[in-house]
Write a protein that holds these residues in place. Structure first.
Motif, PDB file in Angstrom:
ATOM      1  N   THR A 188      38.321  21.676  48.783  1.00 45.35           N
ATOM      2  CA  THR A 188      37.908  20.385  48.235  1.00 45.35           C
ATOM      3  C   THR A 188      38.211  19.296  49.257  1.00 45.35           C
ATOM      4  N   PRO A 189      37.457  18.196  49.235  1.00 41.08           N
ATOM      5  CA  PRO A 189      37.739  17.106  50.176  1.00 41.08           C
ATOM      6  C   PRO A 189      39.072  16.436  49.840  1.00 41.08           C
TER       7      PRO A 189
ATOM      8  N   TYR B  52      40.391  17.271  56.893  1.00 41.53           N
ATOM      9  CA  TYR B  52      40.200  16.333  55.787  1.00 41.53           C
ATOM     10  C   TYR B  52      39.852  17.048  54.485  1.00 41.53           C
ATOM     11  N   ALA B  53      40.341  18.287  54.371  1.00 39.07           N
ATOM     12  CA  ALA B  53      40.077  19.071  53.159  1.00 39.07           C
ATOM     13  C   ALA B  53      41.361  19.748  52.695  1.00 39.07           C
ATOM     14  N   ILE B  54      41.393  20.057  51.424  1.00 40.20           N
ATOM     15  CA  ILE B  54      42.504  20.811  50.842  1.00 40.20           C
ATOM     16  C   ILE B  54      42.004  22.233  50.622  1.00 40.20           C
ATOM     17  N   VAL B  55      42.758  23.208  51.111  1.00 39.52           N
ATOM     18  CA  VAL B  55      42.380  24.613  50.970  1.00 39.52           C
ATOM     19  C   VAL B  55      43.422  25.289  50.087  1.00 39.52           C
TER      20      VAL B  55
ATOM     21  N   ALA C  94      34.312  12.359  50.043  1.00 35.11           N
ATOM     22  CA  ALA C  94      34.254  12.726  51.462  1.00 35.11           C
ATOM     23  C   ALA C  94      33.394  13.981  51.619  1.00 35.11           C
ATOM     24  N   PRO C  95      32.647  14.069  52.708  1.00 34.49           N
ATOM     25  CA  PRO C  95      31.769  15.232  52.893  1.00 34.49           C
ATOM     26  C   PRO C  95      32.547  16.486  53.295  1.00 34.49           C
ATOM     27  N   LEU C  96      32.005  17.614  52.912  1.00 32.57           N
ATOM     28  CA  LEU C  96      32.523  18.914  53.341  1.00 32.57           C
ATOM     29  C   LEU C  96      31.486  19.551  54.257  1.00 32.57           C
ATOM     30  N   PRO C  97      31.915  20.406  55.175  1.00 29.42           N
ATOM     31  CA  PRO C  97      30.933  21.082  56.024  1.00 29.42           C
ATOM     32  C   PRO C  97      30.118  22.079  55.206  1.00 29.42           C
TER      33      PRO C  97
ATOM     34  N   ASP D 189      31.797  19.438  43.892  1.00 29.30           N
ATOM     35  CA  ASP D 189      32.201  18.796  45.145  1.00 29.30           C
ATOM     36  C   ASP D 189      33.185  19.665  45.909  1.00 29.30           C
ATOM     37  N   SER D 190      32.981  20.968  45.881  1.00 28.62           N
ATOM     38  CA  SER D 190      33.886  21.881  46.566  1.00 28.62           C
ATOM     39  C   SER D 190      33.110  23.097  47.065  1.00 28.62           C
ATOM     40  N   ILE D 191      33.816  23.952  47.779  1.00 30.22           N
ATOM     41  CA  ILE D 191      33.236  25.195  48.282  1.00 30.22           C
ATOM     42  C   ILE D 191      34.186  26.327  47.920  1.00 30.22           C
TER      43      ILE D 191
END
Length: 117
Positions: A42-43, A100-103, A48-51, A75-77
């Motif tokens: 998640t951003p 800039y993302a939380i994994v 915020a954009p994610l790749p 809004d996540s992957i």
């Protein structure tokens, strides 16, 4: 012509004996399957954009991490890994590649997160 009562209605015991091996096989096979681990990306900041998934695939693949699937969700992957043992390495790779993302790595059976970054 009279039909034999025994052939018209199978007894409950006979039905149970026929279904018992199937139930045993299904319960044993589900125990052998390893827990699937997925990474939820998640951003860091809302909006915020994610790749895209291909970028994530490239980063993991170049380090030898086997991927089962990459799926965008709201809004996540969600990244499902082929090998649960690689979840720690995959999380570290993505945490570095996506500052800039939380994994979050978690098991697919709904348990709490395994690791956080």
């Amino acid at each position: 012509m009279m039909t034999n009562r025994r052939f018209r209605k199978p007894s409950a015991w006979r039905l149970l004996l026929l279904l018992l091996p199937l139930v045993v096989l299904l319960s044993m096979s589900s125990r052998r399957l390893p827990d699937e681990v997925m990474l939820h990306i998640t951003p860091l900041h809302q909006g915020a954009p994610l790749p895209d998934g291909f970028y994530i695939y490239q980063r993991l693949n170049e380090r030898g991490i086997a991927i089962k699937s990459i799926t965008p969700e709201n809004d996540s992957i969600i990244v499902r890994l082929s090998s649960p043992e690689q979840s720690g390495a995959a999380r570290e790779i993505l945490s570095t590649a996506l500052p800039y993302a939380i994994v979050i790595a978690q098991r697919s059976n709904g348990t709490s997160p395994v690791t956080r970054s």
